[in-house]
Design a protein around this motif. Structure first.
Motif, PDB file in Angstrom:
ATOM      1  N   VAL A 140      -6.533  12.424  -0.210  1.00 55.20           N
ATOM      2  CA  VAL A 140      -5.314  11.430  -0.372  1.00 55.20           C
ATOM      3  C   VAL A 140      -5.883  10.312  -0.860  1.00 55.20           C
ATOM      4  CG1 VAL A 140      -4.494   9.724   1.367  1.00 55.20           C
ATOM      5  CG2 VAL A 140      -5.234  11.708   2.588  1.00 55.20           C
ATOM      6  N   GLY A 141      -5.111   9.747  -2.144  1.00 55.54           N
ATOM      7  CA  GLY A 141      -4.963   9.004  -2.467  1.00 55.54           C
ATOM      8  C   GLY A 141      -4.450   7.344  -2.199  1.00 55.54           C
ATOM      9  N   ILE A 170      -7.629   4.106  -5.578  1.00 57.56           N
ATOM     10  CA  ILE A 170      -8.842   5.106  -4.580  1.00 57.56           C
ATOM     11  C   ILE A 170      -8.334   6.265  -4.314  1.00 57.56           C
ATOM     12  CG2 ILE A 170      -8.696   4.027  -2.280  1.00 57.56           C
ATOM     13  CD1 ILE A 170     -12.344   3.991  -3.053  1.00 57.56           C
ATOM     14  N   GLN A 171      -9.360   7.680  -4.939  1.00 52.95           N
ATOM     15  CA  GLN A 171      -9.195   8.553  -3.960  1.00 52.95           C
ATOM     16  C   GLN A 171     -10.053   9.293  -3.175  1.00 52.95           C
ATOM     17  OE1 GLN A 171      -6.438  10.455  -5.123  1.00 52.95           O
ATOM     18  NE2 GLN A 171      -6.863  12.411  -5.767  1.00 52.95           N
ATOM     19  N   SER A 190      -0.015  12.380   5.535  1.00 51.75           N
ATOM     20  CA  SER A 190       0.261  13.164   4.634  1.00 51.75           C
ATOM     21  C   SER A 190       0.793  11.568   3.855  1.00 51.75           C
ATOM     22  CB  SER A 190       1.479  13.430   5.145  1.00 51.75           C
ATOM     23  OG  SER A 190       2.988  13.795   4.038  1.00 51.75           O
ATOM     24  N   SER A 191       0.989  10.620   4.601  1.00 53.94           N
ATOM     25  CA  SER A 191       1.037   9.214   3.678  1.00 53.94           C
ATOM     26  C   SER A 191       1.187   7.981   4.674  1.00 53.94           C
ATOM     27  CB  SER A 191       3.323   9.504   2.658  1.00 53.94           C
ATOM     28  OG  SER A 191       3.798   9.504   4.301  1.00 53.94           O
ATOM     29  N   TYR A 230       0.767  -1.214  -0.077  1.00 48.90           N
ATOM     30  CA  TYR A 230      -0.069  -0.386   0.274  1.00 48.90           C
ATOM     31  C   TYR A 230       1.057   1.031   0.141  1.00 48.90           C
ATOM     32  CZ  TYR A 230      -3.662  -2.415   1.630  1.00 48.90           C
ATOM     33  OH  TYR A 230      -5.180  -3.101   1.657  1.00 48.90           O
ATOM     34  N   PHE A 231      -0.140   2.282  -0.622  1.00 46.52           N
ATOM     35  CA  PHE A 231       0.664   2.988  -1.060  1.00 46.52           C
ATOM     36  C   PHE A 231      -0.023   4.540  -0.556  1.00 46.52           C
ATOM     37  CE2 PHE A 231       3.437   7.182  -2.692  1.00 46.52           C
ATOM     38  CZ  PHE A 231       4.214   7.806  -1.809  1.00 46.52           C
ATOM     39  N   GLU A 232      -0.248   5.223  -0.033  1.00 51.26           N
ATOM     40  CA  GLU A 232      -0.738   6.604   0.487  1.00 51.26           C
ATOM     41  C   GLU A 232       0.030   7.558   0.736  1.00 51.26           C
ATOM     42  OE1 GLU A 232      -5.192   4.680   2.792  1.00 51.26           O
ATOM     43  OE2 GLU A 232      -3.983   5.113   3.692  1.00 51.26           O
TER      44      GLU A 232
END
Length: 344
Positions: free
Chosen positions: A335-336, A318-319, A62-63, A48-50
């Protein structure tokens, strides 16, 4: 010596929670009933990368990154399966993950404490989840154990990401939340509804509820996700790190058939509401004085994206847009979530 004992106790606790016994032998003087050995079969690896860079911002949440191993479990011996899930006709799954999440104020170039914005904070934790899946619903229970504060190494992680992307480094990490050991429990229940095909287009509707309890967060969430497309996965929809539970949990024994069709594509939408009683990233440290802001107790989320798979490789995106999470936040935040998976 005391420090060494504490470290050993913490290590032993994680070992017990994440690597529970693989088999159980009943102790009976009259009859020894040997249980079948527990078998874990790796089904999927998810990364996962958010990040809010997908919406051209760099603040608030932020992430987030998550490395996740997902397994089908045969003959589970973990007593938690039977404690929460006594129904027959369910298939058992488990996941092990390491996760980091980072929260920052808007003005990253300031070194002073920004009193009217959220504090710098990071949360790095281990996740152990167990899942029971049938053709119509999914039940999941998670244990999160980790650290908030400098021990989470979130400052170093964010600065490394900024260095890789050529962004200006964040300057205010000296004002982050203090070190705090965190433990949170989370329960998620999902239902899966399958409307009739429209031509070649198929769909699934996934209502869900969940609750989280611990010194990191106390909240309750309810919402719904939906897939529609071609050869859509027989699963329980796409989720973010914070809501909706595990991605890729298949209905029943569908793990045996998941790769029989070479490709899959779907559009995904979701909406949910979260009632928040505690959020350490807004309320501040639990046992020590730290910077905090007045949070909103009700937050709404809307998301849209897609999923695509070819053979063993899958990508989900997903955004998600949320209403303000604290009183002084003057705008919604987006956040994406990108998830890259390899299916076994």
């Amino acid at each position: 010596m005391l420090l060494k004992i504490k470290k050993f106790t913490f290590t032993a606790f994680l070992y017990y929670m994440l690597l529970l016994p693989s088999y159980v032998i009943a102790d009976n003087t009259e009859q020894i009933d040997l249980q079948k050995e527990e078998v874990w079969e790796l089904c999927r690896f998810n990364f996962y990368f958010e990040n809010d860079m997908f919406s051209a911002t760099d603040s608030q949440y932020s992430s987030g990154e998550k490395f996740n191993w997902f397994y089908h479990v045969d003959n589970p011996s973990n007593p938690l399966y039977n404690f929460l899930f006594t129904d027959s006709g369910y298939y058992s799954y488990a996941n092990l993950a390491i996760v980091n999440q980072i929260y920052t104020p808007v003005e990253l170039d300031r070194t002073d404490l920004i009193k009217d914005d959220r504090p710098y904070a990071g949360w790095t934790y281990l996740e152990y989840g167990i899942h029971k899946s049938s053709s119509e619903n999914l039940r999941s229970f998670y244990i999160h154990v980790g650290m908030v504060g400098p021990a989470s190494k979130s400052e170093q992680i964010q600065k490394a990401i900024h260095d890789l992307t050529g962004s200006e480094p964040p300057m205010g990490w000296d004002n982050q939340l203090k070190n705090e050991f965190g433990i949170n429990l989370r329960y998620v229940h999902k239902w899966r509804l399958t409307p009739p095909f429209i031509g070649n287009l198929e769909s699934s509707v996934i209502p869900f509820i969940e609750a989280e309890l611990g010194n990191i967060a106390i909240n309750a969430t309810a919402g719904v996700g939906m897939r529609f497309g071609w050869n859509i996965p027989k699963d329980f929809a796409v989720s973010t790190l914070d809501a909706g539970g595990e991605i890729g949990v298949l209905v029943g024994d569908e793990h045996k058939n998941s790769l029989k069709r070479e490709w899959s594509f779907s559009f995904n939408i979701s909406g949910y509401t979260s009632a928040v009683a505690r959020d350490i990233f807004l309320d501040g440290n639990t046992f020590r004085d730290s910077h905090s802001v007045d949070k909103e107790n009700l937050v709404f989320y809307m998301g849209a994206g897609f999923s695509a798979r070819y053979k063993n490789f899958m990508i989900d995106f997903i955004q998600t847009r949320s209403t303000p999470k604290f009183k002084l936040e003057n705008r919604a935040h987006t956040v994406g979530t990108a998830i890259v998976s390899w299916l076994y």
